[in-house]
Design a protein around this motif. Structure first.
Motif, mmCIF file in Angstrom:
data_model
loop_
_atom_site.group_PDB
_atom_site.id
_atom_site.type_symbol
_atom_site.label_atom_id
_atom_site.label_comp_id
_atom_site.label_asym_id
_atom_site.label_seq_id
_atom_site.Cartn_x
_atom_site.Cartn_y
_atom_site.Cartn_z
ATOM 1 N N MET C 223 29.188 18.064 -21.892
ATOM 2 C CA MET C 223 27.826 18.229 -21.392
ATOM 3 C C MET C 223 27.569 17.326 -20.189
ATOM 4 S SD MET C 223 26.134 20.441 -23.274
ATOM 5 C CE MET C 223 24.535 20.266 -23.973
ATOM 6 N N ALA C 291 27.514 13.753 -28.044
ATOM 7 C CA ALA C 291 27.899 12.475 -27.434
ATOM 8 C C ALA C 291 27.937 12.608 -25.912
ATOM 9 C CB ALA C 291 29.255 12.035 -27.959
ATOM 10 N N TRP C 293 26.324 14.698 -24.138
ATOM 11 C CA TRP C 293 24.949 14.838 -23.659
ATOM 12 C C TRP C 293 24.322 13.455 -23.486
ATOM 13 C CZ3 TRP C 293 21.619 18.085 -21.561
ATOM 14 C CH2 TRP C 293 20.270 17.745 -21.578
ATOM 15 N N GLY C 294 24.584 12.587 -24.479
ATOM 16 C CA GLY C 294 24.096 11.210 -24.382
ATOM 17 C C GLY C 294 24.633 10.543 -23.126
ATOM 18 N N LEU C 295 25.917 10.738 -22.866
ATOM 19 C CA LEU C 295 26.518 10.164 -21.658
ATOM 20 C C LEU C 295 25.823 10.693 -20.409
ATOM 21 C CD1 LEU C 295 30.311 10.278 -22.496
ATOM 22 C CD2 LEU C 295 28.855 8.270 -22.242
ATOM 23 N N LEU C 297 22.789 11.635 -20.085
ATOM 24 C CA LEU C 297 21.496 10.951 -19.916
ATOM 25 C C LEU C 297 21.699 9.585 -19.285
ATOM 26 C CD1 LEU C 297 19.550 11.646 -23.242
ATOM 27 C CD2 LEU C 297 19.235 12.717 -21.026
ATOM 28 N N ILE C 298 22.721 8.866 -19.796
ATOM 29 C CA ILE C 298 22.962 7.514 -19.304
ATOM 30 C C ILE C 298 23.358 7.548 -17.824
ATOM 31 C CG2 ILE C 298 24.469 5.503 -19.525
ATOM 32 C CD1 ILE C 298 24.622 6.098 -22.518
ATOM 33 N N GLN C 301 20.421 8.402 -15.563
ATOM 34 C CA GLN C 301 19.463 7.315 -15.447
ATOM 35 C C GLN C 301 20.058 6.165 -14.642
ATOM 36 O OE1 GLN C 301 16.503 7.639 -16.046
ATOM 37 N NE2 GLN C 301 15.609 5.590 -16.111
ATOM 38 N N ALA C 302 21.365 5.949 -14.771
ATOM 39 C CA ALA C 302 22.023 4.885 -14.020
ATOM 40 C C ALA C 302 21.933 5.182 -12.526
ATOM 41 C CB ALA C 302 23.474 4.753 -14.463
ATOM 42 N N THR C 305 18.449 4.697 -11.341
ATOM 43 C CA THR C 305 18.117 3.288 -11.186
ATOM 44 C C THR C 305 18.741 2.718 -9.911
ATOM 45 O OG1 THR C 305 18.234 3.169 -13.577
ATOM 46 C CG2 THR C 305 18.048 1.094 -12.419
#
Lengths: 352, 252, 486
Positions: C223, C291, C293-295, C297-298, C301-302, C305
């Protein structure tokens, strides 16, 4: 309890019901839907349409028939699919029917042709994505980008009033409890055992003579209806429904609630929804807000890696291990060490 | 072999071919099994034994040929797995496949001949006859002591027996058993042979096995498959003396 | 003025068009403000030093005057020694259809040697004749056939707007001309759609092919694949930033530098992800989905930022900007390059899979993992390298997408669902499936768009895919065999 807290927890309870519906199909039947937000949103829209019709002539444009957004978009008459939504009973039926029917059509197509695993997850995601695109359109007749909002009354009571909010909160809790008992009844029946059998060895279940697609379809539709009810209760409490609820991201987020709480445990699913959403509110309202997505992302990774059983699942696993240990210790203390009866059986070899 | 067609055969396979991306797993395979018979099938890896079972149980659809069940009543090639199972064909897989998360009891309960429809299972209550049957089967497969254990915790041999028990619970007319003694000790193998012979009193069985001692123990007619068709057929002694069988399978 | 032939006339008329022609109410003289800002006397062309700019009024134009001016400039420059100017002039006359230009056209046609310009002049002449009420029937018919030859949208509107009181024969000829132009226009628009479809298809192919490789070999859906694409685009941005800061001369080869760099960066990233997260989730494809998908998102967002959520400006090298016309087609260079680049990447991947040891082992693992493992193939290493390769290709896709899309943290998200659809449609385990899948979806999308609109077209495609899976649950090019779980 202050008003805003009632609304907040009412929202969480609706999420918990959504989590329950996801757990029913994912935890017990192995169907990972990445589009359950679609059913939630459809239920929400059905309720929203009822609430829109209750506004009557109190809208900004004061049109007794057409909701504000339709006047704004130059609608001449109410679209046919809005007929009937001025009656609560009709809306209540649609809350179950709309998600149920979509789930039936989709499931019938998908399960009959044996679309499973990640393929199914991906096309459920495509389904909700298609709906997202459709509901964003102004000419679709559901308020487009802005969705449905500015609700006034529900069944004659002001949706903003504290009393109404308390009642809505209680109704949500009752719905959650009802959902819990329905799920419990389903999974403890022989039907539920067939579901778990399908989850663990689908083709074996077929060879036993079970029509797997019917089982999946039944539980998928049941789950979609539960999600629809959750969405319907959610809308009057948050005061708005817009296409954002169809976003694939929100559906996946709902799945992680279940994973955190523990898939395959009903209490876990509900608990997971409460914990994660409480955390989300806590984080996104403080100075930590920019880090929420990091945390959510990390949650996905951490839960799948470190806590695959979820909170409740791990707890139960730990307890059952302890009980076993206890039982083994007791047995050792009580009986003089002798081969258990089955040891004489030629089949009782140490597990490989 | 077409002239051998009789209406009495329990399983009648005629001219069946299956190919995967150019590879012919079954090549004009024909044989038949009479009611009440037990038939053993041997053959080297890739001879098409498992594909034959897939073809009979509806997992794989033959490209050509006919598969007829129960005296010519049912044409299996047009049915799916569920329908074929409902007709009375049970199958044990090469790799023991039981429901790991269910207890031994529940595994058998799911297999018990009963209403398979969703409505039936939603409001299911065990009857006393069913409980009795469960007890009998548990005794037959010697798993009564571990009836409350989850199937995933059983040993390999126990899983094999549980799967045979599930077959029994299904009460099929025809049982297809794929490598029932793989991973069993000699004593267990002998026990299994006894068990199958016992079951064979009321049911037709087709068993695929590599273990020649086991096949000899069964003492039934044997078919040797090679490259998707029948290489030799007869008693175990006849087959094992066949030149071609020795060459491709048994070795000199 | 146009007929005066005075060389200053062009200047004056140009100035009039551009609002530089000024009028001094005091001395009733007309002046021209030059590009340099000085003010010249329009009649003599000499600088008028004594006039203040503030005293002057701009000479205003109305539409009738403006058309007359176009024609006048056209007529004047028809005889210009510069072929490009003559061409422009011919086009201008074609648009204005000013009857006065007929004489100038006849002279120009007689003199013209360049066939391209001559063609334009003849077209212009025909247009003028059609607009001249006094022209004879024969002249009109001939003009119609010339215009019909031309066959574009302008020709069509010219023919449909013929005056209603013209002769029946002329009307009939014009109608036939319109019909023939319509047919050819339709053909061209189909071709144009086809081209858009090919271009969209190659974008989809680029975005999906890495996904198809990892899904085929490892059975997991990544993902975070879209985020790899996004990182590739940001690498391009970073490369261009460095080039802008240190050596702007290298700007034209920035993409050539960015491609291998993006491949390396995202490839290493992919291997890192595989080693730290995905490795532990084999046999649990649904958990891998979550998992990764979580990556995603991170990573999103990174990047948000670090670089902010606004769009980053990624420039196109000179060889990628602009467009050319091919018959009735308009083809932009960046799209053309992306199609070529995609083909190159596809062939390269095909080569890697067919000809290298890694490719052989990857195909073995795709077809039967257990068997491959038992034959001594280090499946863990293959998995890591496959994931690296898939992510690296995503990075390359990001470089290409930076040329046609906004570079923002959400870049990957907008392609991920389409890429999934390509993979689901094309099937896994065969790159050709992905190719066919991508181009089918791309072309179908572009052909549906004119009828259903972009959004409904997309919805229709999604629904069609869901229906398609009915017939072929594993996609167009599915693997068959005993080892494939039904």
């Amino acid at each position: 309890m202050p008003v805003y807290l009632v609304a907040l927890w009412g929202k969480y309870v609706c999420y918990a019901l959504l989590a329950l519906s996801i757990d029913l199909i994912w935890g017990y039947c192995g169907i990972l839907s990445l589009g359950h937000g679609a059913f939630f949103a459809l239920g929400g829209y059905a309720m929203g349409m009822y609430l829109m019709r209750q506004i009557g002539s109190r809208g900004v444009y004061g049109n007794p028939i057409l909701p504000d957004f339709m006047v704004f978009l130059n609608y001449k008459a109410l679209p046919w699919y809005w007929y009937g939504f001025d009656h609560f009973w009709f809306a209540a039926i649609m809350i179950l029917l709309a998600p149920g029917l979509l789930a039936f059509c989709f499931g019938w197509l998908a399960f009959r042709s044996r679309v499973t695993g990640v393929y199914l997850s991906i096309i459920t995601q495509a389904m909700t994505y298609a709906l997202l695109l459709a509901f964003f359109r102004n000419d679709f007749g559901f308020g487009g980008n802005n969705g449905l909002t500015d609700f006034k009354d529900i069944l004659g009571f002001n949706v903003q009033a504290q009393g109404t909010r308390l009642v809505l909160f209680s109704v949500s809790c009752i719905a959650l409890a009802l959902g819990f008992f329905i799920c419990r009844a389903v999974i403890t029946s022989k039907f539920g055992k067939v579901l778990v059998a399908i989850r663990d060895a689908e083709s074996r279940t077929r060879f036993l003579g079970y029509r797997v697609e019917n089982y999946k379809l039944f539980v998928f539709v049941l789950s979609a209806c539960m999600a629809g009810v959750a969405g319907a209760l959610y809308v009057p409490q948050v005061g708005i429904i817009n296409p954002g609820e169809f976003a694939p991201a929100s559906s996946i987020e709902a799945v992680i609630w279940v994973a955190v709480g523990g898939r395959g445990t009903l209490t876990g699913a509900a608990l997971g929804a409460l914990v994660v959403n409480y955390g989300k509110t806590y984080f996104t309202s403080g100075f930590l807000a920019p880090y929420w997505l990091f945390l959510l992302g990390a949650l996905f990774v951490a839960v799948t890696q470190l806590l695959p059983r979820g909170i409740v699942g791990t707890w139960r696993y730990y307890m059952s291990k302890r009980r076993e240990q206890q039982a083994a210790d007791d047995a050792e203390a009580a009986v003089p060490p002798a081969p258990p009866p089955s040891a004489t059986s030629l089949l009782a070899r140490p597990a490989e | 072999m077409a002239d051998q067609k009789t209406t009495s055969a329990m399983l009648y396979i005629n001219g069946v071919s299956v190919s995967f991306d150019g590879f012919r797993a079954l090549n004009n395979l024909s044989f038949s099994v009479e009611p009440g018979e037990m038939r053993a099938i041997i053959g080297p890896n890739g001879a098409g034994k498992t594909t034959m079972m897939d073809g009979v149980t509806g997992k794989t659809r033959p490209d050509t040929g006919e598969v007829v069940f129960d005296g010519g009543v049912h044409d299996l090639t047009s049915l799916d797995e569920t329908q074929i199972a409902e007709l009375g064909i049970g199958r044990k897989f090469q790799k023991p496949t039981v429901f790991d998360m269910h207890t031994v009891d529940d595994n058998l309960r799911l297999a018990l001949k009963a209403d398979r429809r969703t409505r039936g299972t939603l409001f299911w209550k065990d009857s006393s006859e069913e409980r009795d049957r469960l007890d009998i089967i548990l005794k037959t497969i010697r798993l009564t002591p571990s009836r409350a254990a989850v199937a995933g915790s059983l040993s390999h041999g126990q899983k094999q027996w549980l799967e045979i028990g599930m077959l029994l619970a299904q009460e099929p007319k025809l049982m297809l058993i794929d490598e029932p003694v793989a991973g069993m000790t000699d004593a267990e193998t002998k026990q299994t042979a006894d068990l199958l012979r016992e079951i064979n009193r009321d049911r037709t069985i087709v068993v695929v096995e590599h273990d020649m001692t086991f096949v000899r123990d069964l003492g039934v007619r044997v078919i040797c498959l090679h490259e998707g068709s029948v290489l030799a057929e007869g008693t175990i002694d006849q087959v094992s003396e066949n030149e071609r069988v020795v060459e491709v399978y048994l070795g000199r | 003025m146009a007929t005066s032939g005075n060389p200053l006339a062009v200047d004056v008329i140009n100035a009039l068009q551009e609002g530089r022609l000024l009028f001094n109410p005091a001395d009733k003289k007309v002046y021209v403000r030059t590009a340099a800002g000085t003010i010249n006397d329009a009649a003599t062309g000499t600088p008028a030093a004594d006039v203040k700019a503030g005293d002057l009024q701009t000479v205003r134009l109305n539409n009738r005057v403006r058309r007359g001016i176009d024609a006048a400039v056209g007529a004047l420059t028809l005889l210009s020694p510069d072929a490009g100017k003559r061409m422009d002039a011919a086009k201008a006359v074609f648009k204005s259809r000013e009857a006065g230009a007929l004489k100038a056209l006849d002279v120009a046609i007689a003199k013209e040697t360049e066939p391209r310009v001559k063609r334009a002049l003849v077209d212009a002449r025909a247009a003028v004749i059609l607009n001249t009420p006094t022209a004879s029937k024969e002249e009109n018919l001939e003009a119609i056939s010339v215009i019909r030859e031309r066959g574009d949208q302008e020709a069509r509107s010219l023919l449909t707007n013929l005056s209603a009181d013209s002769h029946d024969d002329i009307k009939r000829a014009a109608a036939a001309g319109v019909a023939s132009i319509d047919a050819s226009l339709q053909l061209w628009s189909a071709a144009q759609n086809m081209w858009y479809g090919l271009s969209l298809g190659s974008v989809l192919l680029l975005a999906a092919i890495g996904l198809a490789i990892t899904f085929g070999v490892m059975g997991v859906i990544n993902m975070a694949h879209g985020e790899m694409v996004m990182i590739g685009a940001y690498v391009t941005f970073a490369v261009q930033e460095v080039i802008r800061a240190y050596n702007p001369a290298l700007f034209d080869i920035s993409l050539v530098i960015a491609v291998p760099l993006a491949f390396l960066v995202t490839g290493c990233f992919g291997i890192l992800i595989e080693r730290t997260v995905i490795r532990f989730l084999y046999g649990r494809p649904l958990e891998t989905l979550l998992a990764t998908w979580g990556l995603s998102l991170i990573i999103q967002q990174a990047v948000r930022t670090a670089y902010g959520s606004s769009n980053k400006d990624v420039g196109s090298p000179s060889w990628m900007s602009g467009a050319f016309e091919l018959g009735g087609l308009t083809i932009t260079y960046n799209r053309l390059w992306i199609v070529c680049f995609t083909m190159f990447v596809f062939v390269a991947l095909l080569g890697v899979l067919r000809l290298t040891r890694l490719g052989l082992e990857m195909r073995a693992v795709t077809q039967n993992r257990t068997m491959a493992a038992s034959m001594g193939i280090a499946t863990a290493r293959i998995d890591a390298l496959t994931f690296g390769l898939g992510s690296g290709v995503a990075g390359i896709a990001g470089v290409a997408l930076s040329q046609i899309d906004n570079v923002s943290p959400n870049l990957g998200q907008s392609y991920i669902i389409d890429s999934f659809m390509v993979v689901v449609f094309g099937g896994v385990g065969n790159l050709w499936g992905t190719l066919v899948g991508a181009f089918t979806l791309g072309i179908a999308n572009k052909f549906l768009e004119p009828y259903a609109g972009a959004v409904l077209g997309k919805i229709a495609i999604l629904v069609l895919i869901i229906l398609f899976i009915q017939k072929r649950p594993r996609g167009l090019f599915a693997l068959k065999g005993r080892s494939v779980e039904a």
